[in-house]
Design a protein around this motif. Structure first.
Motif, PDB file in Angstrom:
ATOM      1  N   GLY A 198      -2.591 -12.063  -4.530  1.00 50.97           N
ATOM      2  CA  GLY A 198      -1.736 -11.492  -3.492  1.00 50.97           C
ATOM      3  C   GLY A 198      -2.491 -11.207  -2.214  1.00 50.97           C
ATOM      4  O   GLY A 198      -3.719 -11.297  -2.173  1.00 50.97           O
ATOM      5  N   LYS A 199      -1.747 -10.870  -1.179  1.00 53.46           N
ATOM      6  CA  LYS A 199      -2.385 -10.545   0.106  1.00 53.46           C
ATOM      7  C   LYS A 199      -2.466  -9.034   0.300  1.00 53.46           C
ATOM      8  O   LYS A 199      -3.268  -8.545   1.086  1.00 53.46           O
ATOM      9  CB  LYS A 199      -1.646 -11.216   1.264  1.00 53.46           C
ATOM     10  CG  LYS A 199      -0.220 -10.745   1.457  1.00 53.46           C
ATOM     11  CD  LYS A 199       0.372 -11.320   2.738  1.00 53.46           C
ATOM     12  CE  LYS A 199       1.853 -11.087   2.925  1.00 53.46           C
ATOM     13  NZ  LYS A 199       2.531  -9.984   2.293  1.00 53.46           N
ATOM     14  N   THR A 200      -1.613  -8.284  -0.402  1.00 54.05           N
ATOM     15  CA  THR A 200      -1.612  -6.831  -0.242  1.00 54.05           C
ATOM     16  C   THR A 200      -1.588  -6.169  -1.617  1.00 54.05           C
ATOM     17  O   THR A 200      -0.781  -6.542  -2.470  1.00 54.05           O
ATOM     18  CB  THR A 200      -0.350  -6.380   0.543  1.00 54.05           C
ATOM     19  OG1 THR A 200      -0.248  -7.172   1.721  1.00 54.05           O
ATOM     20  CG2 THR A 200      -0.410  -4.917   0.918  1.00 54.05           C
ATOM     21  N   VAL A 201      -2.486  -5.199  -1.803  1.00 54.52           N
ATOM     22  CA  VAL A 201      -2.559  -4.480  -3.084  1.00 54.52           C
ATOM     23  C   VAL A 201      -2.592  -2.986  -2.747  1.00 54.52           C
ATOM     24  O   VAL A 201      -3.537  -2.512  -2.116  1.00 54.52           O
ATOM     25  CB  VAL A 201      -3.831  -4.880  -3.868  1.00 54.52           C
ATOM     26  CG1 VAL A 201      -3.918  -4.139  -5.191  1.00 54.52           C
ATOM     27  CG2 VAL A 201      -3.881  -6.394  -4.111  1.00 54.52           C
ATOM     28  N   ILE A 202      -1.543  -2.278  -3.141  1.00 52.99           N
ATOM     29  CA  ILE A 202      -1.442  -0.863  -2.750  1.00 52.99           C
ATOM     30  C   ILE A 202      -1.388   0.034  -3.984  1.00 52.99           C
ATOM     31  O   ILE A 202      -0.589  -0.225  -4.905  1.00 52.99           O
ATOM     32  CB  ILE A 202      -0.180  -0.623  -1.896  1.00 52.99           C
ATOM     33  CG1 ILE A 202      -0.210  -1.507  -0.641  1.00 52.99           C
ATOM     34  CG2 ILE A 202      -0.054   0.855  -1.495  1.00 52.99           C
ATOM     35  CD1 ILE A 202       1.061  -1.453   0.177  1.00 52.99           C
ATOM     36  N   HIS A 203      -2.210   1.084  -3.985  1.00 51.66           N
ATOM     37  CA  HIS A 203      -2.172   2.050  -5.088  1.00 51.66           C
ATOM     38  C   HIS A 203      -1.037   3.030  -4.805  1.00 51.66           C
ATOM     39  O   HIS A 203      -1.093   3.814  -3.851  1.00 51.66           O
ATOM     40  CB  HIS A 203      -3.512   2.789  -5.186  1.00 51.66           C
ATOM     41  CG  HIS A 203      -3.628   3.608  -6.423  1.00 51.66           C
ATOM     42  ND1 HIS A 203      -4.583   4.572  -6.594  1.00 51.66           N
ATOM     43  CD2 HIS A 203      -2.911   3.602  -7.582  1.00 51.66           C
ATOM     44  CE1 HIS A 203      -4.442   5.134  -7.788  1.00 51.66           C
ATOM     45  NE2 HIS A 203      -3.437   4.553  -8.398  1.00 51.66           N
ATOM     46  N   ALA A 204       0.014   2.978  -5.658  1.00 58.47           N
ATOM     47  CA  ALA A 204       1.211   3.800  -5.402  1.00 58.47           C
ATOM     48  C   ALA A 204       1.079   5.199  -5.995  1.00 58.47           C
ATOM     49  O   ALA A 204       1.791   6.117  -5.582  1.00 58.47           O
ATOM     50  CB  ALA A 204       2.432   3.095  -5.985  1.00 58.47           C
ATOM     51  N   GLY A 205       0.204   5.388  -6.991  1.00 59.85           N
ATOM     52  CA  GLY A 205       0.077   6.693  -7.649  1.00 59.85           C
ATOM     53  C   GLY A 205      -0.206   6.486  -9.129  1.00 59.85           C
ATOM     54  O   GLY A 205      -0.681   5.422  -9.525  1.00 59.85           O
ATOM     55  N   GLY A 206       0.127   7.507  -9.931  1.00 60.11           N
ATOM     56  CA  GLY A 206      -0.190   7.461 -11.366  1.00 60.11           C
ATOM     57  C   GLY A 206       0.681   6.472 -12.131  1.00 60.11           C
ATOM     58  O   GLY A 206       1.478   5.726 -11.536  1.00 60.11           O
TER      59      GLY A 206
END
Ligand code: NAD
Length: 298
Positions: free
Chosen positions: A153-161
């Protein structure tokens, strides 16, 4: 480079696994479908004869399966207790938040680190390696999954637990479903009031009605940038998948007693369109055909 087990090589998983191979990883694949497995073999994956065999000795396990029940079945019968506990477990399927949390708890209890990492972007983005990943899990699990996700992917975001990736995915898609319906009914009304669709598009795209469903994904053929509307609503994001995500969103809303009148209206409308009118295989913007009664006759 890592040894990666990949389970579920369908429309999305096929391209994702191929991108891991291109990045130099050693990928061992398993799918119940012989055709999916053969294609993965053509793309450079080693073939396993079961999910349990695929995960043996893997440093990472990636799953891309249809729904929560498939993820539970694969994890409980073939991953937990079969993979090395040092393997990072990455579920990229779109599933219900409750199952995502439960499976992470079971993985934790068995000594594994796991993330839920559903994606935004369809088959073309999976093939091109340009997906957006929304990731739920501990900071440590996220950091271990990140380098693998970055190859797909081009974007990897940590959303939380745990479960937060799934929560972000269904909240985003509830907003998208509701805003698409609103865009469709607005475009139909504008036309019935005598406005030229392109002129109204130009106005609303620069005014406070602007939204992604209008400006980037206009449901009216010939208006705005090229979209599935210009290809008879083929390709894109199928109405059946939008309905799946809206149902997951409504299930999640009920579980936390959250009032979602627009989400539930969107769910009802997509049920009618996908299941009542046979629109399930069309892009989700094709719901404009149900809203504009003059289109239904065509
Ligand atoms: P798909 O049906 O094409 O692929 C799923 C694959 O899983 C199939 O090949 C199937 O044979 C395999 N499978 C099912 N049970 C299995 C088991 N027990 N063991 C091994 N393999 C098994 O679905 P898809 O379009 O690739 O979607 C996968 C996931 O991605 C879904 O959760 C979907 O909601 C999500 N998603 C899809 C899109 C899209 O545009 N298609 C976009 C975003 C997210």
């Amino acid at each position: 480079m890592a040894r990666i087990a990949f389970i579920g090589l369908g429309n999305m998983g096929g391209g994702m696994a191929a991108n891991l191979v291109k990045a130099g990883h050693e990928v061992t694949a398993f799918d119940l479908s012989e055709a999916a497995l053969a294609k993965a073999g053509d793309n450079g994956c080693a073939r396993a004869s079961s999910a349990a065999e695929a995960v043996e000795n893997a440093e990472a396990v990636v799953t891309m399966l249809p729904a929560g029940e498939h993820v539970r079945e694969v994890y409980e019968s073939s991953v937990l207790g079969h993979a090395l506990t040092t393997a990072i477990l990455i579920d990229c399927s779109t599933i219900d938040v409750a199952t995502a949390r439960e499976e992470t708890q079971k993985a934790d209890a068995a000594g594994y680190r796991m993330v839920d990492a559903p994606v935004s972007g369809g088959i073309a983005a999976a093939d091109a390696g340009t997906l957006t990943f929304m990731v739920g899990g501990s900071g440590e699990a996220f950091e271990r999954a990140r380098p693998i996700l970055e190859k797909m992917g081009k974007t990897v975001i940590h959303a939380g637990g745990a479960g937060s990736g799934q929560a972000a995915k269904i909240c985003n898609n509830m907003l998208l479903g509701a805003s698409m319906v609103a865009t469709c009914e607005t475009m139909v009304l504008a036309q019935k009031l005598g406005l030229d669709p392109q002129t109204f598009f130009d106005i609303a795209s620069r005014a406070s009605g602007q939204c992604w469903s209008l400006t980037s994904y206009c449901p009216v053929p010939g208006v705005g940038p090229a979209t599935p509307a210009d290809r008879d609503y083929e390709g894109g994001f199928a109405a059946a998948l939008m309905l799946k995500d809206l149902r997951l969103a409504m299930e999640a809303a009920r579980s936390v007693d959250s009032y979602t009148p627009m989400g539930s209206a969107a769910e009802e409308l997509y049920t009618r369109f996908a299941e009542g009118l046979g629109g399930s295989g069309k892009d989700f913007s094709a719901i404009i055909r149900m809203i504009d009664d003059s289109w239904i006759a065509r």
